[in-house]
Design a protein around this motif. Sequence first.
Motif, PDB file in Angstrom:
ATOM      1  N   ASP A  10     -10.269   6.907   5.587  1.00 50.10           N
ATOM      2  CA  ASP A  10      -9.203   7.695   4.690  1.00 50.10           C
ATOM      3  C   ASP A  10      -9.941   7.495   3.113  1.00 50.10           C
ATOM      4  O   ASP A  10     -10.169   8.421   2.328  1.00 50.10           O
ATOM      5  N   ALA A  11     -10.512   6.264   2.706  1.00 56.14           N
ATOM      6  CA  ALA A  11     -11.317   6.079   1.466  1.00 56.14           C
ATOM      7  C   ALA A  11     -12.533   6.977   1.471  1.00 56.14           C
ATOM      8  O   ALA A  11     -12.531   7.652   0.352  1.00 56.14           O
ATOM      9  N   CYS A  19       0.582   4.155  -2.741  1.00 54.70           N
ATOM     10  CA  CYS A  19       0.423   5.748  -2.212  1.00 54.70           C
ATOM     11  C   CYS A  19       1.440   6.616  -2.901  1.00 54.70           C
ATOM     12  O   CYS A  19       1.243   7.853  -3.304  1.00 54.70           O
ATOM     13  N   PHE A  74      -7.132   2.046  -0.256  1.00 52.60           N
ATOM     14  CA  PHE A  74      -7.509   2.272   1.088  1.00 52.60           C
ATOM     15  C   PHE A  74      -8.357   1.184   1.758  1.00 52.60           C
ATOM     16  O   PHE A  74      -8.155   0.696   2.917  1.00 52.60           O
ATOM     17  N   TYR A 126       0.764  -1.219   0.025  1.00 54.05           N
ATOM     18  CA  TYR A 126      -0.035  -0.028   0.009  1.00 54.05           C
ATOM     19  C   TYR A 126       1.005   1.198  -0.027  1.00 54.05           C
ATOM     20  O   TYR A 126       0.296   2.170  -0.780  1.00 54.05           O
ATOM     21  N   ARG A 161      -8.283   0.881   5.518  1.00 50.36           N
ATOM     22  CA  ARG A 161      -8.198   2.291   5.878  1.00 50.36           C
ATOM     23  C   ARG A 161      -9.401   2.919   5.281  1.00 50.36           C
ATOM     24  O   ARG A 161      -9.438   3.906   4.129  1.00 50.36           O
TER      25      ARG A 161
END
Length: 628
Positions: free
Chosen positions: A237-238, A208, A229, A204, A234
Amino acid sequence: MAPVWSSCSNRCLLAATNLHFPSYFTAAISIATPQHPENQPESISFFSLNNKESIISTIKSISNKTHLLQIHAHILRTTLIQDAAVSHHFLCRVALSGPLQSPTYSHRFFQQISNPFVSHYNTMIRAYSFSDSPQKALFLYQDMRRRGIAANPLTSSFVVKSCIKFLYLLGGVQVHCNIFKDGHQSDSLLLTALMDLYSQCQKYDDACKVFDEMPQKDTVAWNVMISCFIRNNRTRDALSLFDVMQMEKYECVPDDVTCLLLLQACARLNALEFGERIHSYIMVHGYGGALNLSNSLISMYSRCGCLDKAYDVFMGMKNKNVVSWSAMISGLAVNGYGRKAIEAFEEMQRNGIQPDDHTFTGVLSACSHSGLLDEGVSFFDRMISEFGITPAIHHYGCMVDLLGRAGLLDKAYQLITSMEGKPDSTVLRTLLGACRIHGHVTLGEQVIEHLIELKAQDAGDYVLLLNLYSSAGHWEKVAEVRKLMREKSIQTTPGCCTIELKGAVHEFVVDDNSHSRKVEIYNTLDEINKQLKIAGYVVELSSELHKIDDKEKGYALSYHSEKLAIAFGVLVTPPGTTLRVASNLRICVDCHNFLKLFSAVYNRDVILRDHKRFHRFRRGHCSCNDYW
């Protein structure tokens, strides 16, 4: 005058034979030969194909296998196969679309091209990226580079997609290095494919980093980032990316795929308000008729405990398919409406929709959640005898859950041992959970042994075993299991709860000190505890698995994540507001008792979704009827 290609006849036939083309190919060469046209009334008139433009036009329009083979024979005889434009168009027809589409056939044709261009390689690499042999795309890519043919961004993109097909991270990293060598590091489409590879290979941070380095981020890139995400858990955050991508700095418009991904994230987080925002966006931007989005809306609203809105979406759909009905049945099931789920199943059949395996997963789980033993057994039998559906592992899991909750542990174990294939860890854990509920220590130990054999045991299994031993008072065995967990460095998953406020998701863990309003939250929780004790609340000490004195147990249970989330909800919302909480673990008996009494004393509904099911607390009662 004889055709210009007739003198090449024997040579081309020999070439076809040496390349081991199928028998129908050599037959096609004979068909293409004009010496006996009366025998082949449907053959192509090659006299009209006097230039490559007409041949290319014919290649594009042909839909008949025999005629395509005739063209192949013709371009072999005339050596037009060495013309880049002609060979490229024919290769596209046999590699990517058309009646002769075949990676094997197209590769043989590709081998006949003496000096292939990058376009030829791209076509073959692309074809393999869609095939069952994506690794062959990498071999072609390596061959291309050995021959000194410069790759373009499309080449690298197709190779990366091939790596995604069989999750070949090392190959993707090598291509990434070549991208820098070739100077293609600013190509957004290519970098998006790389992001997808890193994301699917669970790298991940690398995904990013690629995203951050992209000079131009389009909607597809943002969608891949959102998906990344979600895969990385996460999820909050998505959701935040929905607003970020629309900022003036980026001015990127979310599309239907964005909405689909975000609805999945909302379902995971129990983020109803945010899900409603996405629903409004879907309607405003004209995506309301998309069947997959409507199905996802049903699932999102159901998983957020808002069954009335799920039903509104369902009833508003003009064309419901089996996925729509299955989503509605599963929504009723997980919210504890077992009888309603069965009624929906029957209505689905009256509407002429045949159930599939997912439909039966929903209806069997409905029977399990509602304790409908006879109905569940009947549906399981009908699935096999009436609908011809072979039970999958998730169907067995529902049946084991149904039998286990009913206390029929021996029958549940017999069902597992009667399965054609080996049971997976999920089915075994379901039985282990039933052993914990009914205090069946001996069978629980057997299940753990099976999990060890599968090498599938995780921290949750040991927690269930600890719970089983502690509830039976076997503290010596509790100590042994804890020692084993320390030796194996097994870390338990901390309890985590989320609650949404004005579209923002707030997260809490046990004894949480990270929230900016922690002092107010703890003061509010202390006040709630005082009010509930006056109403008769008594801490359920059996929910604490450590061998400590009762006072310490009471303290440990006071600050579970569910209670902190509820205290925050009371602090920041007006009286009477329904509180919606999602938990990553099964709710303990003490928190369940706490929330039942809280709903009566504070006159608030609480909808809590744990990792198993929904609990709707109202006026001192729970929708699960204490059956979970």
